[in-house]
Each structure stands twice: as C-alpha cells, then as structure tokens.
Design a protein around this motif. Structure first.
Motif, PDB file in Angstrom:
ATOM      1  N   GLU A 144      -7.762   8.119  -2.135  1.00  0.00           N
ATOM      2  CA  GLU A 144      -9.204   7.862  -2.280  1.00  0.00           C
ATOM      3  C   GLU A 144     -10.026   9.019  -1.725  1.00  0.00           C
ATOM      4  O   GLU A 144     -10.998   9.455  -2.339  1.00  0.00           O
ATOM      5  CB  GLU A 144      -9.586   6.557  -1.567  1.00  0.00           C
ATOM      6  N   ASN A 145      -9.631   9.547  -0.572  1.00  0.00           N
ATOM      7  CA  ASN A 145     -10.356  10.665   0.029  1.00  0.00           C
ATOM      8  C   ASN A 145     -10.321  11.896  -0.869  1.00  0.00           C
ATOM      9  O   ASN A 145     -11.313  12.607  -1.002  1.00  0.00           O
ATOM     10  CB  ASN A 145      -9.757  11.002   1.406  1.00  0.00           C
ATOM     11  N   LYS A 146      -9.161  12.134  -1.474  1.00  0.00           N
ATOM     12  CA  LYS A 146      -9.002  13.324  -2.310  1.00  0.00           C
ATOM     13  C   LYS A 146      -9.767  13.212  -3.632  1.00  0.00           C
ATOM     14  O   LYS A 146     -10.266  14.199  -4.154  1.00  0.00           O
ATOM     15  CB  LYS A 146      -7.517  13.592  -2.594  1.00  0.00           C
ATOM     16  N   PRO A 168     -14.784  12.440  -5.598  1.00  0.00           N
ATOM     17  CA  PRO A 168     -15.704  12.868  -6.661  1.00  0.00           C
ATOM     18  C   PRO A 168     -15.516  12.093  -7.974  1.00  0.00           C
ATOM     19  O   PRO A 168     -16.492  11.828  -8.685  1.00  0.00           O
ATOM     20  CB  PRO A 168     -15.368  14.355  -6.850  1.00  0.00           C
ATOM     21  N   LEU A 169     -14.276  11.724  -8.284  1.00  0.00           N
ATOM     22  CA  LEU A 169     -14.016  10.927  -9.488  1.00  0.00           C
ATOM     23  C   LEU A 169     -14.632   9.534  -9.346  1.00  0.00           C
ATOM     24  O   LEU A 169     -15.262   9.032 -10.277  1.00  0.00           O
ATOM     25  CB  LEU A 169     -12.512  10.806  -9.737  1.00  0.00           C
ATOM     26  N   PHE A 191      -9.489  15.085 -14.621  1.00  0.00           N
ATOM     27  CA  PHE A 191     -10.844  15.228 -14.085  1.00  0.00           C
ATOM     28  C   PHE A 191     -10.809  16.323 -13.024  1.00  0.00           C
ATOM     29  O   PHE A 191      -9.976  16.282 -12.108  1.00  0.00           O
ATOM     30  CB  PHE A 191     -11.304  13.900 -13.469  1.00  0.00           C
ATOM     31  N   VAL A 192     -11.701  17.301 -13.138  1.00  0.00           N
ATOM     32  CA  VAL A 192     -11.692  18.440 -12.213  1.00  0.00           C
ATOM     33  C   VAL A 192     -12.423  18.060 -10.921  1.00  0.00           C
ATOM     34  O   VAL A 192     -13.637  17.832 -10.918  1.00  0.00           O
ATOM     35  CB  VAL A 192     -12.339  19.685 -12.846  1.00  0.00           C
ATOM     36  N   SER A 241     -13.930  24.094 -17.948  1.00  0.00           N
ATOM     37  CA  SER A 241     -14.222  22.878 -17.188  1.00  0.00           C
ATOM     38  C   SER A 241     -14.285  23.213 -15.709  1.00  0.00           C
ATOM     39  O   SER A 241     -13.379  23.869 -15.175  1.00  0.00           O
ATOM     40  CB  SER A 241     -13.143  21.816 -17.422  1.00  0.00           C
ATOM     41  N   ILE A 242     -15.369  22.765 -15.061  1.00  0.00           N
ATOM     42  CA  ILE A 242     -15.520  22.934 -13.622  1.00  0.00           C
ATOM     43  C   ILE A 242     -15.683  21.552 -12.990  1.00  0.00           C
ATOM     44  O   ILE A 242     -15.458  20.538 -13.639  1.00  0.00           O
ATOM     45  CB  ILE A 242     -16.705  23.858 -13.277  1.00  0.00           C
ATOM     46  N   GLU A 243     -16.081  21.512 -11.731  1.00  0.00           N
ATOM     47  CA  GLU A 243     -16.190  20.256 -10.996  1.00  0.00           C
ATOM     48  C   GLU A 243     -16.976  19.194 -11.772  1.00  0.00           C
ATOM     49  O   GLU A 243     -18.025  19.486 -12.361  1.00  0.00           O
ATOM     50  CB  GLU A 243     -16.871  20.491  -9.640  1.00  0.00           C
ATOM     51  N   ASP A 244     -16.452  17.980 -11.762  1.00  0.00           N
ATOM     52  CA  ASP A 244     -17.054  16.806 -12.424  1.00  0.00           C
ATOM     53  C   ASP A 244     -16.982  16.877 -13.948  1.00  0.00           C
ATOM     54  O   ASP A 244     -17.706  16.161 -14.633  1.00  0.00           O
ATOM     55  CB  ASP A 244     -18.518  16.596 -11.985  1.00  0.00           C
ATOM     56  N   TRP A 245     -16.111  17.741 -14.480  1.00  0.00           N
ATOM     57  CA  TRP A 245     -15.864  17.802 -15.915  1.00  0.00           C
ATOM     58  C   TRP A 245     -14.438  17.337 -16.174  1.00  0.00           C
ATOM     59  O   TRP A 245     -13.598  17.319 -15.285  1.00  0.00           O
ATOM     60  CB  TRP A 245     -16.035  19.232 -16.444  1.00  0.00           C
TER      61      TRP A 245
END
Length: 200
Positions: free
Chosen positions: A6-8, A11-12, A57-58, A80-84
């Motif tokens: 969950e910690n890792k 963002p997802l 998911f990045v 694709s970057i973070e949240d993509w």
C-alpha cells in the motif's frame, strides 16, 4: 505485507479514488492482486512479439512504447510518466503477440496488474471494471486524436502541441525521441525549434 504494498502504490490508490470509492475490504482485495516492480533505465517491460500480460501504472519514472520496423527504424507511439498507464492494450485485451516494446527511460517503479488478476477483480469488485473501462476509453480517445493531429497539423504545430500538452515529458527525454514521436527527423525538429525562437 499489504501495508508495505500500500505504501509503495499509494499514487495508484489516489488515482483510482478520483474515479471510484473503494471500501476497506475492496482495497485489501485490490492490494492482494497488484504487484510492485522496479525497473532500471534501459530495461524492457514488454518486448515486441511477446504477449502483453500486464497493465502497468507508472508510480515513478518514464517509459516509452515503440515499434521497430523491418528496417530497424524506431517509431515511438507513447511516453508515460507518473500517474500514466503503459501497456499494449490491443495485445493485453486479445492476448495476441504485441506490436510494441515498452522500455524504461529512467529507473521506473510500476504498479502492475496481471491479465488474470484484472479478470478476478472485475468479478469481485464490479466498480473496478467501470474504472478500467474509463481508463481504456480515455486512452482510445487520445490515440484517435493523435492520429487526426498527424494528418491535419504541420510538424511545427505538432511540436507546439506536444510541448504545450506534455512539458514535463520533453524535459526528461532526448530530442531524437521527441522527433521520433512526432514522425520527423531530429534535424528537422532542430530547425523547428530555431524557427520558434526567432518567432518569439
């Protein structure tokens, strides 16, 4: 174990919460099905000809999805970057060999859903099927709009659009990759950039 995952992948979870609200029980089931993977720069998440088994998911980093033609020429379809998200959706849905590679341009952390796990989640948490449908619909719409831009806009206007829409990406990738994404040579991209500087 779930707490560590969950910690890792927080963002997802934040991203999903923009679309659907999960109960604690549903979140725990989700955590039991999602995988966390860390890739080094240059590593492949997917290789052309393999079946795409994962929807990714990045969490951190940057990837490129590209096709290599018979002459060895690379054609970049997506960054694709973070949240993509990144995957060959056609191969993932049909479980047929992929036409694309997905490679990491930086050290990249991904939250990964295996094809079989997603089917299980659809059955156990129906609202997640709605969530993934929305993700796929957005990706499909973006892909269609890109095709139209490639037909209707000049290379200069395509670059301006890319620069405006994805400023964080351009700063993180080599210019020859931007050129490949735009379907032009790096020399032509250099001319466009010089012209834009003169215009300003």
């Amino acid at each position: 174990m779930h707490q560590m995952i969950e910690n890792k992948i927080q963002p997802l979870l934040n991203y999903i919460s923009q679309y659907v609200e999960l109960t604690d029980t549903e979140k725990q089931l989700l955590l039991s099905k999602v995988l966390y993977r860390k890739y080094l720069k240059g590593q492949y998440v997917l290789q052309q000809g393999d079946i795409c088994k994962y929807e990714c998911f990045v969490l951190k980093g940057c990837t490129k999805m590209f096709h290599v033609d018979e002459t060895g020429q690379e054609h970049i379809l997506l960054f694709s970057i973070e949240d993509w998200w990144t995957a060959d959706m056609g191969s993932f849905i049909t479980q047929a060999p992929s036409d694309f590679n997905v490679m990491c341009l930086e050290t990249t952390e991904l939250a990964i859903f295996h094809h079989d796990s997603i089917e299980t989640l659809y059955k156990e948490i129906p609202k997640l099927e709605r969530f993934f449908r929305q993700v796929i619909e957005k990706a499909f719409a973006a892909s269609q709009k890109r095709i139209v831009r490639n037909f209707s806009l000049s290379a200069k206007d395509r670059y301006i659009y890319f620069k405006t829409q994805y400023p964080l990406i351009e700063q993180r990738i080599p210019q020859y990759m931007v050129a490949s994404y735009l379907g032009i040579t790096k020399e032509f991209l250099s001319k466009i950039k010089k012209q834009l500087l003169l215009d300003n």
